[in-house]
Each structure stands twice: as structure tokens, then as C-alpha cells.
Design an enzyme around this catalytic site. Structure first.
Site, PDB file in Angstrom:
ATOM      1  N   MET A 123       0.842  -1.205   0.000  1.00  0.00           N
ATOM      2  CA  MET A 123       0.000   0.000   0.000  1.00  0.00           C
ATOM      3  C   MET A 123       0.876   1.254   0.000  1.00  0.00           C
ATOM      4  O   MET A 123       0.408   2.347   0.332  1.00  0.00           O
ATOM      5  CB  MET A 123      -0.944  -0.008   1.189  1.00  0.00           C
ATOM      6  CG  MET A 123      -1.917  -1.202   1.134  1.00  0.00           C
ATOM      7  SD  MET A 123      -3.433  -0.933   2.029  1.00  0.00           S
ATOM      8  CE  MET A 123      -2.816  -0.739   3.673  1.00  0.00           C
ATOM      9  N   GLY A 124       2.147   1.078  -0.337  1.00  0.00           N
ATOM     10  CA  GLY A 124       3.036   2.241  -0.434  1.00  0.00           C
ATOM     11  C   GLY A 124       3.510   2.734   0.917  1.00  0.00           C
ATOM     12  O   GLY A 124       3.451   2.010   1.912  1.00  0.00           O
ATOM     13  N   HIS A 174       9.161  -3.408   3.556  1.00  0.00           N
ATOM     14  CA  HIS A 174       8.732  -3.668   2.172  1.00  0.00           C
ATOM     15  C   HIS A 174       9.939  -4.013   1.306  1.00  0.00           C
ATOM     16  O   HIS A 174       9.894  -4.938   0.500  1.00  0.00           O
ATOM     17  CB  HIS A 174       8.072  -2.417   1.570  1.00  0.00           C
ATOM     18  CG  HIS A 174       6.826  -1.973   2.260  1.00  0.00           C
ATOM     19  ND1 HIS A 174       6.743  -0.796   2.963  1.00  0.00           N
ATOM     20  CD2 HIS A 174       5.601  -2.534   2.325  1.00  0.00           C
ATOM     21  CE1 HIS A 174       5.525  -0.657   3.436  1.00  0.00           C
ATOM     22  NE2 HIS A 174       4.805  -1.691   3.074  1.00  0.00           N
ATOM     23  N   SER A 195       6.483  -0.212  10.076  1.00  0.00           N
ATOM     24  CA  SER A 195       5.121  -0.106   9.562  1.00  0.00           C
ATOM     25  C   SER A 195       4.956   1.264   8.925  1.00  0.00           C
ATOM     26  O   SER A 195       5.537   2.247   9.399  1.00  0.00           O
ATOM     27  CB  SER A 195       4.123  -0.243  10.722  1.00  0.00           C
ATOM     28  OG  SER A 195       2.859   0.245  10.330  1.00  0.00           O
TER      29      SER A 195
HETATM   30  P1  AMP Z   1       1.416  -2.970   3.465  1.00  0.00           P
HETATM   31  O1  AMP Z   1       1.972  -1.932   2.561  1.00  0.00           O
HETATM   32  O2  AMP Z   1       1.368  -2.582   4.901  1.00  0.00           O
HETATM   33  O3  AMP Z   1       0.117  -3.548   2.942  1.00  0.00           O
HETATM   34  O4  AMP Z   1       2.445  -4.171   3.425  1.00  0.00           O
HETATM   35  C1  AMP Z   1       2.821  -4.795   2.223  1.00  0.00           C
HETATM   36  C2  AMP Z   1       3.590  -6.053   2.533  1.00  0.00           C
HETATM   37  O5  AMP Z   1       4.751  -5.724   3.280  1.00  0.00           O
HETATM   38  C3  AMP Z   1       2.782  -7.039   3.391  1.00  0.00           C
HETATM   39  O6  AMP Z   1       3.036  -8.361   2.947  1.00  0.00           O
HETATM   40  C4  AMP Z   1       3.341  -6.814   4.764  1.00  0.00           C
HETATM   41  O7  AMP Z   1       3.230  -7.918   5.618  1.00  0.00           O
HETATM   42  C5  AMP Z   1       4.790  -6.508   4.449  1.00  0.00           C
HETATM   43  N1  AMP Z   1       5.405  -5.774   5.551  1.00  0.00           N
HETATM   44  C6  AMP Z   1       4.985  -4.605   6.102  1.00  0.00           C
HETATM   45  N2  AMP Z   1       5.771  -4.263   7.139  1.00  0.00           N
HETATM   46  C7  AMP Z   1       6.710  -5.243   7.251  1.00  0.00           C
HETATM   47  C8  AMP Z   1       7.799  -5.476   8.133  1.00  0.00           C
HETATM   48  N3  AMP Z   1       8.086  -4.639   9.130  1.00  0.00           N
HETATM   49  N4  AMP Z   1       8.547  -6.581   7.946  1.00  0.00           N
HETATM   50  C9  AMP Z   1       8.253  -7.460   6.951  1.00  0.00           C
HETATM   51  N5  AMP Z   1       7.234  -7.300   6.088  1.00  0.00           N
HETATM   52  C10 AMP Z   1       6.474  -6.208   6.234  1.00  0.00           C
END
Ligand code: AMP
Length: 279
Positions: free
Chosen positions: A30-31, A37, A185
Site C-alpha cells: 500500500m506504499g 517492504h 510499519s
Molecule cells: P502494506 O503496505 O502494509 O500492505 O504491506 C505490504 C507487505 O509488506 C505485506 O506483505 C506486509 O506484511 C509486508 N510488511 C509490512 N511491514 C513489514 C515489516 N516490518 N517486515 C516485513 N514485512 C512487512
């Protein structure tokens, strides 16, 4: 790096690359990209000849309208970061491109979709499943990369792709953390300073739970951790649960191999989640 915003364009491009024999890795996001990421992107680049990253803030997975409105959007720096990593394709569809019509699909993941995040964020996993399925059907990757940070989401996506017989391998990647232990995050940038300073408490309590798990039952560990948050002046615990790492069903009594602790905490307005394998 090629950038596409139209489904037909990316599909045609990827089709040609696959015809040329390239294996395709896909990282949906989601950027507001961070090292977490990028660790997924690096893994995909290592494993595949073509890496596609999508950035799409999926409106239907937000159960809280303010969370959607305040979700950080940093496309320019995201693009630069992805380019520097050597990403081949960035896919940035609009909401209308992904959802040209009203969305009516309903997924049922049974208990897996009802515990923890499923209980506190109704509709969230339905929205996740819908978008992940659409993206996977557009991109048709050989492998798709997801972080253990969103452990329950990962479990749901494994079930989704298995049930639908989708020809994709789901690759599970470890949680990337800040030096002080806070799980990375996109929402961390929204933490005001005192909340950011307080937030590593979440991971230190997970480590304490790991230690306690050697000696105490699941219920005892849960109550000790819950008690610690009751005394915390800034962080508000939403849940701390010990659950089976495979089924995600709550654990009672003795803690066994692959049981995990899952936590959700409000740091002011910002909701943070984390988890750890206990044994
Ligand atoms: P999001 O942009 O939050 O939807 O995350 C996209 C992908 O990145 C998802 O598969 C998340 O689980 C992964 N992700 C986000 N934060 C982390 C992190 N701290 N460590 C590993 N993977 C992450």
C-alpha cells in the site's frame, strides 16, 4: 523501471516477458515504503528474473474511514526507493481500475478470519482477499511475497490461493524491525514523538512473553502481559493472544512448538500490530 497504471498494459507487458521465459515475483503493497517492504522486494529480485511491486491503498480493507484518510501516501519517494533496488515494474492502478463496479464478493475463512484482527476489524480480511485475488489474477506471478508482520493476513492468503487453486507460491518473509525493536510499519510515521518513544515496549513485552512461555501456561502469560499494559500510561492494549502458528486458534494450557503471541495496541490514534513465535 517501467510504471503502469492500466491493467491491460501491465498484462500485455508481463505476458511478453513470460513468453521470453522470465519467472515473475510480485510484492503487493500500500506504499509509504520502508525497509520492511524493501526486504520483500530484495527477496523477490533474488528469486526471480522479473519483479513487480504494486502500490494500491485498498479502500475496501479499511474498516475505519479516518485510517484510510490518514494513510501516508509518498509515491515519489516510493518510486525512487524501488528504482534504487532494481525493481522491474511498478503497478499503481487507480481505485476505478481495480473496482470498476460495486464490490459484492464475500469470502468465508471460518474461524481463521474471525479471531484477532478479524474480530477487531470487521470486513478487513474480506477486503484484503478481494484485492489480493484481483492483483494476483492481473499479474499472474510465479511467487508472491508477504511479510510475517501481518501474520494472520498471510495465513488467510495461503488459504485463499490454495482454495482457488491459484498457480502461485506464497513466500513468507520475516518481520523487519527498527533498531529499538519496533516492527516497521507505514503507520509509524504517524506516531507523535512520545508515542514513538513508548512503542518499543510492544516488542519488549513480546520478548518477555517468549521468556515466560518457558515456565507458564498460555493463560498465565496472557494475563501477565495484559497486566503490564494496564499500567502503561500511553499505550492501550487491544488484544494480546497466544495462538497456534498454523491454525491461529487460541491456545490454552501449556505452550507448544510454533505457538505465537499476537498483539494489537493503540499508540494514540495509531493502531500497531506485532507478533512473535514463542517456542
Ligand atoms: P502494506 O503496505 O502494509 O500492505 O504491506 C505490504 C507487505 O509488506 C505485506 O506483505 C506486509 O506484511 C509486508 N510488511 C509490512 N511491514 C513489514 C515489516 N516490518 N517486515 C516485513 N514485512 C512487512
Amino acid at each position: 523501471m517501467k510504471i503502469f497504471d492500466r491493467i491491460t498494459d501491465i498484462q500485455e507487458y508481463v505476458r511478453q516477458e513470460k513468453l521470453a521465459g522470465k519467472t515473475v515475483g510480485f510484492v503487493p503493497t500500500m506504499g509509504a515504503l520502508h525497509e520492511g517492504h524493501l526486504s520483500l522486494v530484495r527477496r523477490s529480485i533474488q528469486d526471480n528474473q522479473l519483479t513487480i511491486v504494486s502500490i494500491f491503498v485498498n479502500p475496501i480493507q479499511f474498516n475505519n474511514p479516518d485510517d484510510l484518510k490518514n494513510y501516508p501516501r509518498t509515491l515519489e519517494t516510493d518510486t525512487e526507493l524501488l528504482q534504487n533496488e532494481g525493481t522491474d515494474i511498478l503497478f499503481i492502478p487507480t481505485v476505478d481500475e481495480i473496482y470498476p463496479e460495486e464490490v459484492t464478493e464475500k469470502y468465508d475463512f471460518g474461524e481463521l478470519g474471525l479471531v484477532m484482527e478479524g474480530a477487531f476489524r470487521p470486513g478487513h480480511f474480506n477486503g484484503v482477499a478481494i484485492v489480493v485475488r484481483r492483483l494476483l489474477e492481473i499479474v499472474k506471478p510465479d511467487k508472491a511475497y508477504f511479510g510475517e508482520k501481518d501474520y494472520q493476513q498471510l495465513a488467510i492468503i495461503k488459504v485463499l490461493t490454495e482454495k482457488a487453486n491459484m498457480p502461485v507460491k506464497i513466500i513468507q518473509c520475516p518481520i523487519s524491525r527498527e533498531l529499538d525493536g519496533l516492527a516497521r510499519s507505514s503507520r509509524n510515521v504517524r506516531l507523535e514523538q512520545r508515542m514513538r518513544e513508548a512503542a518499543p515496549f510492544i516488542y519488549s513485552e513480546l520478548l518477555r512473553a517468549q521468556d515466560l512461555a518457558k515456565e507458564f501456561t498460555a493463560e498465565e502469560v496472557e494475563s501477565k502481559i495484559q497486566e503490564a499494559f494496564k499500567n502503561h500510561e500511553l499505550l492501550k492494549l487491544e488484544y494480546f493472544t497466544i495462538a497456534d502458528g498454523e491454525t491461529l486458534m487460541p491456545v490454552t494450557g501449556q505452550i507448544k512448538t510454533n505457538d505465537h503471541a499476537f498483539i494489537a495496541v493503540f499508540a494514540g490514534e495509531v493502531r500497531l500490530i506485532d507478533n512473535i513465535r514463542l517456542i
